[in-house]
Each structure stands twice: as structure tokens, then as C-alpha cells.
Design a protein around this motif. Sequence first.
Motif, short mmCIF file in Angstrom:
data_model
loop_
_atom_site.label_atom_id
_atom_site.label_comp_id
_atom_site.label_asym_id
_atom_site.label_seq_id
_atom_site.Cartn_x
_atom_site.Cartn_y
_atom_site.Cartn_z
N ILE A 29 1.37 -115.66 -10.57
CA ILE A 29 0.63 -115.09 -11.71
C ILE A 29 -0.86 -115.05 -11.39
CG2 ILE A 29 0.00 -115.47 -14.12
CD1 ILE A 29 2.81 -114.32 -13.72
N LEU A 30 -1.37 -116.11 -10.75
CA LEU A 30 -2.77 -116.14 -10.36
C LEU A 30 -3.08 -115.01 -9.37
CD1 LEU A 30 -5.49 -117.69 -10.50
CD2 LEU A 30 -4.70 -118.97 -8.50
N ALA A 31 -2.19 -114.74 -8.43
CA ALA A 31 -2.39 -113.66 -7.46
C ALA A 31 -2.41 -112.30 -8.15
CB ALA A 31 -1.29 -113.70 -6.39
N VAL A 32 -1.52 -112.12 -9.11
CA VAL A 32 -1.51 -110.86 -9.87
C VAL A 32 -2.83 -110.71 -10.63
CG1 VAL A 32 -0.40 -109.64 -11.78
CG2 VAL A 32 0.99 -110.70 -10.00
N ILE A 48 -9.14 -95.23 -3.53
CA ILE A 48 -7.90 -95.88 -3.92
C ILE A 48 -7.22 -96.60 -2.75
CG2 ILE A 48 -6.39 -93.89 -3.64
CD1 ILE A 48 -6.21 -96.34 -6.53
N GLU A 49 -7.27 -96.04 -1.54
CA GLU A 49 -6.62 -96.68 -0.40
C GLU A 49 -7.34 -97.97 0.00
OE1 GLU A 49 -5.27 -95.82 4.18
OE2 GLU A 49 -5.98 -94.15 2.95
N THR A 50 -8.66 -97.90 0.08
CA THR A 50 -9.45 -99.09 0.42
C THR A 50 -9.30 -100.14 -0.67
OG1 THR A 50 -11.05 -97.68 1.53
CG2 THR A 50 -11.75 -99.92 1.01
N LEU A 51 -9.29 -99.70 -1.91
CA LEU A 51 -9.16 -100.61 -3.03
C LEU A 51 -7.80 -101.30 -3.04
CD1 LEU A 51 -10.51 -101.72 -5.55
CD2 LEU A 51 -9.61 -99.77 -6.81
N SER A 52 -6.76 -100.58 -2.69
CA SER A 52 -5.43 -101.21 -2.66
C SER A 52 -5.35 -102.29 -1.59
CB SER A 52 -4.35 -100.15 -2.43
OG SER A 52 -4.50 -99.55 -1.16
N VAL A 56 -4.67 -106.37 -2.13
CA VAL A 56 -3.64 -107.11 -1.39
C VAL A 56 -4.27 -108.30 -0.66
CG1 VAL A 56 -2.05 -106.98 0.56
CG2 VAL A 56 -2.06 -105.18 -1.16
N LEU A 57 -5.37 -108.05 0.04
CA LEU A 57 -6.02 -109.13 0.81
C LEU A 57 -6.63 -110.19 -0.10
CD1 LEU A 57 -7.68 -107.08 3.68
CD2 LEU A 57 -5.62 -108.51 3.78
N GLY A 58 -7.07 -109.80 -1.28
CA GLY A 58 -7.63 -110.77 -2.22
C GLY A 58 -6.56 -111.62 -2.88
N ALA A 63 -1.35 -116.16 -3.61
CA ALA A 63 0.11 -116.18 -3.59
C ALA A 63 0.63 -117.16 -2.55
CB ALA A 63 0.65 -114.78 -3.31
N ALA A 64 -0.02 -117.21 -1.40
CA ALA A 64 0.42 -118.09 -0.32
C ALA A 64 0.29 -119.56 -0.70
CB ALA A 64 -0.37 -117.81 0.95
N MET A 65 -0.69 -119.88 -1.54
CA MET A 65 -0.90 -121.28 -1.95
C MET A 65 0.35 -121.86 -2.62
SD MET A 65 -4.32 -122.40 -1.63
CE MET A 65 -4.52 -123.51 -2.98
N GLY A 66 1.11 -121.04 -3.31
CA GLY A 66 2.30 -121.52 -4.00
C GLY A 66 3.49 -121.73 -3.08
N PHE A 67 3.50 -121.08 -1.94
CA PHE A 67 4.67 -121.11 -1.08
C PHE A 67 4.49 -121.91 0.20
CE2 PHE A 67 5.09 -117.43 -3.75
CZ PHE A 67 6.43 -117.45 -4.12
#
Length: 121
Positions: A29-32, A48-52, A56-58, A63-67
Motif C-alpha cells: 500500500i505504501l508503494a502504491v 508519460i513514459e518517463t513518468l511511468s 516504478v523506480l520510486g 514494495a521490496a521492504m515488505g518482501f
Amino acid sequence: MEVKINREIREYTESLFFGLSLRQFFFSILAVGVAIALYFGLRSRFGIETLSWMCVLGAAPCAAMGFIKYHGMTAEQLLWAYVKSEFLMPRRLMFHPTNIYYEALHKTILRNEKEGMKRHD
């Protein structure tokens, strides 16, 4: 019907939300939230491409912290161990050997050596 049982009881994690543990769900949820904040904060500055890719990188570290588990440590425990070993603890370790037995009996050894020299004279 087959029931999976972990070999090690410490590896057990209870699934609460969508098959994720509470910790994994919280960090997802924090990653979202980070991805949404990055999108709305930077959409006027980038395409839009750079922003996407920035979203993802941000969101990936959150997300990785949870897993992530490394040597049985969670990500924040691993980060704290790294900070302690790299910044808080001394880098150069000096080894000074001590012989506790010799220190405890030093006076007796000297006295016996002096008595032995007197006997030889």
C-alpha cells in the motif's frame, strides 16, 4: 487434500490480505501511495513514459521492504545492521592478546623464579 507445513516454525507467516502478510500488505500500500504521489507531483514536468518509469523506480524500494529477508532479517533490520557496521562501529579492529592466567599468577611466578635463582647460587 494436502496441507503445507513449514519445516521450520519460525518461517510461518499468516496471510491476512490477498495472500500477503500484514507487513507485505502495508508496504505494498505504501508503494502504491508513493507511485500515486510521484505521478501527480511530476506529471506536469515529464512525459508519460518517463513518468511511468519514475513511478516504478520510486515505488520499488517501498514494495521490496515488505518482501526482503536476508539471513532471517527484515529489510529495516538489515539496514540497521549495515549502518551499525559501516558508521557506528570502528573500522580498524586492534587485537591485543591477554593471558588472564599469567596476569592472575604473575606475582607467584616472579616469586618462584626469584627463589629458583637463589637456590642455584
